[in-house]
Design an enzyme around this catalytic site. Structure first.
Site, short mmCIF file in Angstrom:
data_model
loop_
_atom_site.label_atom_id
_atom_site.label_comp_id
_atom_site.label_asym_id
_atom_site.label_seq_id
_atom_site.Cartn_x
_atom_site.Cartn_y
_atom_site.Cartn_z
N TYR A 265 27.65 30.39 67.92
CA TYR A 265 26.58 30.37 68.92
C TYR A 265 26.66 31.60 69.82
CZ TYR A 265 24.40 25.80 68.20
OH TYR A 265 23.67 24.75 67.70
N GLY B 168 23.69 4.34 77.79
CA GLY B 168 22.52 5.19 77.94
C GLY B 168 22.85 6.56 78.50
N GLU C 25 27.77 3.70 66.71
CA GLU C 25 28.49 4.70 65.93
C GLU C 25 29.96 4.77 66.34
OE1 GLU C 25 24.73 7.62 64.84
OE2 GLU C 25 25.98 8.11 66.57
N THR D 193 18.65 16.43 68.82
CA THR D 193 18.92 17.86 68.73
C THR D 193 17.85 18.65 67.98
OG1 THR D 193 21.29 17.52 68.95
CG2 THR D 193 20.59 19.57 67.90
N ALA E 209 18.52 8.82 62.31
CA ALA E 209 19.47 7.99 61.57
C ALA E 209 20.61 7.59 62.49
CB ALA E 209 20.01 8.74 60.36
N HIS F 8 16.42 7.21 38.17
CA HIS F 8 17.23 6.01 37.93
C HIS F 8 18.59 6.38 37.35
CE1 HIS F 8 17.97 1.80 36.97
NE2 HIS F 8 18.37 2.19 35.77
N SER G 1 21.62 23.39 72.11
CA SER G 1 20.83 23.78 70.95
C SER G 1 19.45 24.31 71.31
CB SER G 1 20.69 22.57 70.01
OG SER G 1 21.95 22.15 69.55
N GLU H 95 25.50 28.96 81.15
CA GLU H 95 26.04 27.70 80.65
C GLU H 95 27.34 27.42 81.40
OE1 GLU H 95 27.21 24.39 79.49
OE2 GLU H 95 25.28 25.01 78.64
#
Length: 472
Positions: free
Chosen positions: A99, A269, A182, A318, A348, A443, A14, A35
């Site tokens: 990309y 990690g 996750e 990212t 998050a 609400h 990215s 890449e």
């Protein structure tokens, strides 16, 4: 001296893609990019995107259970991993094509091979070709770190989960960070008998303590077996496994116990992917973890060499890499010097059914720096309460006692990531607690709790510690 390129980028994730595209399309630079794997990098190919799609997939059993509580005759049925995996790979290929198309439209020369730095102005491709550039940008990202225990080669890393032939029947996840939490959530949600082991007493070190407690409880509540405060000592092959890769594995723990799993995933990690890039030969300074040391402009000690993203080990997210790459291109090629402020970055953790989202200081960090007020509300959300869930949600604001500025916000709730994004705007603008109070609630919503907490639940900080000690 005439160079082949104005900019050569090592890494097509990215950050590197954004820097290359902006430098070429908006600022007219001649750009080359190398890449060694697939364009899109960890986030698109092996991280955020496939992980979030798997999170969506694992929600079906909970959604069916909730639907029944609302009166529907709903069943999740059997999960078909090969069907999902094929569709997932099609989506990742589509994104990779976007990309590549964006780079080609911008006029970037793409080299689908590994590159290493030869000197401050040249890189050598894997086929032996040498390219010269006025500036070199390293954006090679990070890689999973293995714990270095006997048999860790028998385990999977997060990359492997997206290409499994079949799901493991019984799986051990090792770690307590983003990735471990996750993927334990995902595997459990897809029907695997999942155990998570972590050397600490709570998961998600570095997050607000109250949120950590709630995530740890939720993992267990969801049916994940937790083995906390114990370390994995070794792995040994143990027959054939029911799914996963490479057959069964026997895990030996620090407390002397052993157990057999069809697969073990290590999420202990990540480290900057800087090995064998030629950085030391070019004189670039590296840190203790192999990270490229840069200043606020993403410039190394070698003036022509820059680095962005996880190779710098600043904030390994990212959107941060994208911002750094864009700022680099604008600074060097657009005559618009700017750098990225890393002090307020929202994040998050996509556990289910509740996510943990955060921006700014934790209660513990803020209390170390000065006197604070803590506003917090714990409650059972209306939707899940109606369905019979006992899980609590949390909204929490950390407020400076003297300036009244909101220093941090922490949310543990369904779709907390969506809420924290907007809270981050307000906090980034320097909003005070009174600014939050002046905002009329929507609400009934979860987010309204952020603007309806009127009284602090506690105060903390140096002055309050002194008062507590005096009273004692």
């Amino acid at each position: 001296m005439t160079f082949d390129y104005d900019l050569f980028v090592i890494g097509g994730g990215s950050g590197g893609v954004r820097a290359a595209r902006i430098a070429a399309s908006q600022h007219g630079a001649r750009v080359g990019l190398a890449e060694e794997s697939r364009l899109g990098g960890t986030c698109v190919i092996r991280g955020c995107v496939p992980k979030k799609l798997m999170i969506y997939a694992c929600e079906a059993p909970h959604a069916a259970e909730e639907a029944r509580a609302f009166g529907w005759d709903a069943q999740a049925g059997r999960f078909d991993w090969p069907t999902f995996r094929a569709k997932l790979h099609d989506e990742l290929s589509r994104l990779e094509g976007i990309y590549q198309g964006g780079l080609e439209t911008a006029g970037v020369d793409i080299h689908h091979q590994r590159a290493r730095i030869r000197d401050p102005h040249s890189v050598e491709l894997a086929d032996g070709t040498v390219k010269t550039a006025a500036h070199i940008l390293v954006a090679a990202g990070g890689r999973p770190t293995l714990p270095g225990i006997p048999g860790d080669d028998l385990a999977m890393i997060s990359d492997d989960l997206f290409v499994m032939d079949r799901l493991p029947g019984k799986v051990l996840v090792v770690g307590g960070g983003f990735i471990a939490c996750e993927f334990a959530t995902i595997l459990n949600g897809l029907g695997c008998d999942t155990t998570l082991t972590h050397r600490g007493d709570l998961v998600l070190r570095g997050f607000d303590h109250q949120g950590r407690e709630m995530v740890t409880h939720q993992l267990e509540h969801a049916g994940i077996t937790l083995r906390m405060e114990v370390q994995l000592q070794r792995l040994d092959r143990d027959g054939d496994g029911e799914g996963g890769e490479g057959g069964g594995v026997r895990a030996t723990f620090g407390d002397g116990t052993t157990d057999r799993y069809d697969a073990v995933m290590l999420a202990t990690g990540r480290h900057p992917y800087t090995a064998a890039l030629g950085l030391e030969d070019a004189g670039v300074t590296l840190g203790k973890r192999g990270e490229i040391v840069v200043d606020k402009w993403s410039q190394t000690n070698v003036p022509s060499i820059f680095a962005v993203g996880d190779v710098t080990d600043r904030v390994n997210l990212t959107p941060v890499a994208i911002r750094e790459g864009h700022a680099f291109a604008d600074t060097i090629f657009g005559n618009h010097p700017r750098h990225v402020d890393h002090t307020l970055v929202a994040s998050a953790v996509y556990t289910r059914p509740h996510e943990l989202a955060s921006v700014g200081l934790t209660e513990e960090e803020a209390a170390e720096r000065g006197d604070i007020e803590v506003y917090a509300a714990t409650f059972r959300p209306m939707r899940s309460l109606f369905a019979g869930s006992q899980l609590q949600a949390l909204t929490k604001l950390i407020v400076c006692e003297s300036t009244r500025k909101v220093l941090g916000c922490h949310i543990f709730a369904p779709e907390a990531g969506e809420m924290i994004q907007l809270a981050a705007v307000a906090i980034g603008m320097g909003a005070t607690k009174e600014d939050f109070d002046l905002t009329v609630a929507v609400h009934p919503t979860l987010a309204e709790e952020l603007v309806t907490m009127r009284l602090p639940v506690r105060r903390a900080g140096p002055s309050h510690k002194a008062r507590d000690a005096s009273a004692a």
